[in-house]
Write an enzyme that holds these catalytic residues in place. Structure first.
Site, PDB file in Angstrom:
ATOM      1  N   GLU A  98     -52.658  14.312  87.783  1.00 47.77           N
ATOM      2  CA  GLU A  98     -52.784  15.733  87.425  1.00 47.77           C
ATOM      3  C   GLU A  98     -53.887  16.385  88.256  1.00 47.77           C
ATOM      4  O   GLU A  98     -53.741  17.514  88.730  1.00 47.77           O
ATOM      5  CB  GLU A  98     -53.119  15.915  85.937  1.00 47.77           C
ATOM      6  CG  GLU A  98     -52.159  15.288  84.954  1.00 47.77           C
ATOM      7  CD  GLU A  98     -50.805  15.977  84.862  1.00 47.77           C
ATOM      8  OE1 GLU A  98     -50.512  16.879  85.655  1.00 47.77           O
ATOM      9  OE2 GLU A  98     -50.032  15.578  83.973  1.00 47.77           O
ATOM     10  N   GLU A 129     -52.403  22.263  85.280  1.00 46.13           N
ATOM     11  CA  GLU A 129     -52.813  20.883  85.577  1.00 46.13           C
ATOM     12  C   GLU A 129     -54.107  20.550  84.828  1.00 46.13           C
ATOM     13  O   GLU A 129     -54.302  19.413  84.389  1.00 46.13           O
ATOM     14  CB  GLU A 129     -52.970  20.652  87.077  1.00 46.13           C
ATOM     15  CG  GLU A 129     -51.710  20.898  87.925  1.00 46.13           C
ATOM     16  CD  GLU A 129     -50.462  20.184  87.427  1.00 46.13           C
ATOM     17  OE1 GLU A 129     -50.574  19.239  86.623  1.00 46.13           O
ATOM     18  OE2 GLU A 129     -49.358  20.588  87.827  1.00 46.13           O
ATOM     19  N   HIS A 132     -53.094  19.683  81.356  1.00 47.35           N
ATOM     20  CA  HIS A 132     -52.519  18.329  81.317  1.00 47.35           C
ATOM     21  C   HIS A 132     -53.627  17.278  81.373  1.00 47.35           C
ATOM     22  O   HIS A 132     -53.602  16.284  80.640  1.00 47.35           O
ATOM     23  CB  HIS A 132     -51.531  18.128  82.468  1.00 47.35           C
ATOM     24  CG  HIS A 132     -50.389  19.090  82.427  1.00 47.35           C
ATOM     25  ND1 HIS A 132     -49.524  19.268  83.478  1.00 47.35           N
ATOM     26  CD2 HIS A 132     -49.978  19.943  81.449  1.00 47.35           C
ATOM     27  CE1 HIS A 132     -48.628  20.193  83.157  1.00 47.35           C
ATOM     28  NE2 HIS A 132     -48.885  20.608  81.931  1.00 47.35           N
ATOM     29  N   TYR A 138     -57.770  13.957  75.589  1.00 43.64           N
ATOM     30  CA  TYR A 138     -57.582  13.980  74.132  1.00 43.64           C
ATOM     31  C   TYR A 138     -56.870  12.701  73.647  1.00 43.64           C
ATOM     32  O   TYR A 138     -57.232  12.122  72.621  1.00 43.64           O
ATOM     33  CB  TYR A 138     -56.785  15.246  73.795  1.00 43.64           C
ATOM     34  CG  TYR A 138     -56.398  15.441  72.356  1.00 43.64           C
ATOM     35  CD1 TYR A 138     -57.346  15.456  71.341  1.00 43.64           C
ATOM     36  CD2 TYR A 138     -55.061  15.653  72.022  1.00 43.64           C
ATOM     37  CE1 TYR A 138     -56.960  15.660  70.021  1.00 43.64           C
ATOM     38  CE2 TYR A 138     -54.671  15.875  70.705  1.00 43.64           C
ATOM     39  CZ  TYR A 138     -55.628  15.873  69.710  1.00 43.64           C
ATOM     40  OH  TYR A 138     -55.251  16.084  68.412  1.00 43.64           O
ATOM     41  N   GLU A 201     -44.198  15.727  91.627  1.00 47.91           N
ATOM     42  CA  GLU A 201     -43.939  16.319  90.311  1.00 47.91           C
ATOM     43  C   GLU A 201     -42.456  16.234  89.959  1.00 47.91           C
ATOM     44  O   GLU A 201     -42.098  16.082  88.798  1.00 47.91           O
ATOM     45  CB  GLU A 201     -44.388  17.788  90.284  1.00 47.91           C
ATOM     46  CG  GLU A 201     -45.872  17.966  90.504  1.00 47.91           C
ATOM     47  CD  GLU A 201     -46.317  19.417  90.286  1.00 47.91           C
ATOM     48  OE1 GLU A 201     -46.037  20.251  91.171  1.00 47.91           O
ATOM     49  OE2 GLU A 201     -46.920  19.695  89.244  1.00 47.91           O
ATOM     50  N   GLU A 235     -44.027  21.068  84.051  1.00 50.28           N
ATOM     51  CA  GLU A 235     -43.691  20.499  85.366  1.00 50.28           C
ATOM     52  C   GLU A 235     -42.383  21.090  85.883  1.00 50.28           C
ATOM     53  O   GLU A 235     -42.211  21.303  87.077  1.00 50.28           O
ATOM     54  CB  GLU A 235     -43.582  18.971  85.310  1.00 50.28           C
ATOM     55  CG  GLU A 235     -44.852  18.232  84.942  1.00 50.28           C
ATOM     56  CD  GLU A 235     -46.064  18.562  85.798  1.00 50.28           C
ATOM     57  OE1 GLU A 235     -45.900  19.173  86.881  1.00 50.28           O
ATOM     58  OE2 GLU A 235     -47.184  18.242  85.373  1.00 50.28           O
ATOM     59  N   HIS A 238     -43.241  24.019  87.622  1.00 48.83           N
ATOM     60  CA  HIS A 238     -43.942  23.741  88.885  1.00 48.83           C
ATOM     61  C   HIS A 238     -42.944  23.344  89.974  1.00 48.83           C
ATOM     62  O   HIS A 238     -43.104  23.712  91.138  1.00 48.83           O
ATOM     63  CB  HIS A 238     -44.970  22.619  88.701  1.00 48.83           C
ATOM     64  CG  HIS A 238     -45.988  22.915  87.646  1.00 48.83           C
ATOM     65  ND1 HIS A 238     -46.875  21.993  87.166  1.00 48.83           N
ATOM     66  CD2 HIS A 238     -46.240  24.066  86.965  1.00 48.83           C
ATOM     67  CE1 HIS A 238     -47.641  22.559  86.237  1.00 48.83           C
ATOM     68  NE2 HIS A 238     -47.259  23.815  86.095  1.00 48.83           N
TER      69      HIS A 238
HETATM   70 MN    MN Z   1     -47.572  20.035  87.673  1.00 48.50          MN
HETATM   71 FE    FE Z   2     -49.091  18.358  85.402  1.00 47.19          FE
END
Ligand code: MN
Ligand code: FE
Length: 361
Positions: A98, A129, A132, A138, A201, A235, A238
């Site tokens: 990421e 990103e 992500h 987390y 990706e 994604e 993206h």
């Molecule tokens: Mn991405």
């Molecule tokens: Fe990502």
């Protein structure tokens, strides 16, 4: 044509021709370079539409409960080592990946494109990103995984570092002063956009997406699965962003679209697919929990060919069928609006709940 605004004793003359010439000078690369950010008038309407769609999909990791995941992670009777290993590989790979994507978006692609609406949507891409990367943090802290192990995985699991080296190669070659009027350099940028959007990706993320969503389907690690579903939806945007950017770049610079160049792109995809298959075999060293490495490898062949044909390139394994039709169902979140709890739905109420783009699965 001039327009005069008279306010009190002062008048201001605005020249329409200047605005029109600024619009005409908008280009993916080598366009008008100004430090200010006049998005209007829009030339790349798709970029602004996508920006709005991405914003409507906003999510925050902490909105998703990790309670069940933590219970399962701690209890060997609920999930076994094979499942835990898939999650470890997911965290180890994506923690590195990421950041690499976000860095390339900001420091290579966003730096080199010239139209403000393209910079706008790329800024949102980089921010996603960050979300992500934050979701992985987390997961790591909720499960109590030693963060040093994630760093170690990136450096010591060879199939992870080989995937990362493959994309970093095409990123590092662009981090210098480049004459983007030179067709060789235009091709370098086009390759970067292809490698990050379609190979990385678009293809190399899908082995783990498939495995983690398979676990989710079996009721294992529901919080992690849900975060990966949101990530996958992002994604998917993206991939579309980079596909549109690639196609506009080629359309404005048709001299780069040679048969040799098209073959180089297919070779890059073939390399990406090989690296992904080796990685899949490390994630699933034994056929366990109803998942087989061979099926996932076939899934990668199928996905890679969709990426290639999406850009008008010939497939590598024509006729390969999707071994996981159920995955498309699980990735389509439109059907499950009521499933979402709390704020996550509220972020989305102003516009359509963007599902994964149909072409992506
Ligand atoms: Mn991405
Ligand atoms: Fe990502």
């Amino acid at each position: 044509m001039e327009k005069t605004y008279t306010i009190g004793t002062r008048s201001f003359v605005l020249d329409q021709a200047k605005a029109e010439s600024a619009f005409a000078a908008k280009r993916v690369i080598n366009g008008r370079q100004v430090p200010y950010f006049n998005i209007l008038p829009l030339k790349y309407g798709w970029a602004y539409d996508l920006y709005k769609k991405m914003k409507a999909n906003h999510w925050e990791p902490e909105d998703i409960s990790m309670q069940k995941d933590v219970e399962q992670w701690r209890d060997a009777a609920l999930v076994g080592d094979n499942e835990r290993w898939i999650v470890m590989m997911g965290i180890g790979y994506f923690s590195a990946a990421e950041g690499i994507v976000g860095d390339n978006v900001l420091h290579v692609v966003r730096e080199l494109v010239t139209a403000p609406e393209l910079k706008l949507v790329l800024g949102r891409h980089a921010h996603e990103e960050n979300i992500h990367a934050d979701s992985l943090l987390y997961m790591i802290s909720s499960l109590g995984i030693n963060p040093h192990e994630c760093e170690a995985m990136f450096e010591q699991i060879e199939t992870i570092s080989r995937k990362n080296d493959f994309v970093s190669r095409t990123s590092n070659s662009l981090r210098r002063d480049l004459d983007l009027t030179d067709p060789v350099n235009k091709q370098l940028l086009a390759k970067n956009i292809f490698v990050f959007g379609q190979c990385m990706e678009g293809t190399q993320f899908y082995g783990l997406f498939g495995m983690i969503l398979s676990l989710y389907r079996q009721g294992k690690f529901p919080g992690i699965g849900q975060m990966f579903r949101y990530t996958l939806r992002d994604e998917s945007n993206h991939i579309e962003l980079f596909r549109n950017l690639f196609m506009d770049l080629v359309e404005e610079n048709p001299e780069i679209w040679t048969p040799e160049f098209r073959q180089q792109l297919r070779d890059l995809m073939a390399e990406a697919v090989e690296l992904e298959k080796e990685f899949i075999r490390d994630c699933l060293p034994i056929n366990a929990v109803g998942l087989s490495a061979a099926e996932f490898e076939r899934y990668i062949d199928y996905i890679a060919d969709r990426r290639l044909t999406g850009l008008g390139l010939d497939p590598i394994n024509p006729g390969t069928e999707n071994p996981f039709p159920w995955l498309a169902e699980l990735m389509d979140m439109k059907k499950e609006q009521n499933f979402f709890e709390g704020r996550v739905t509220e972020y989305q109420k102003t516009s359509s709940l963007g599902s994964v783009n149909d072409d992506d699965l």
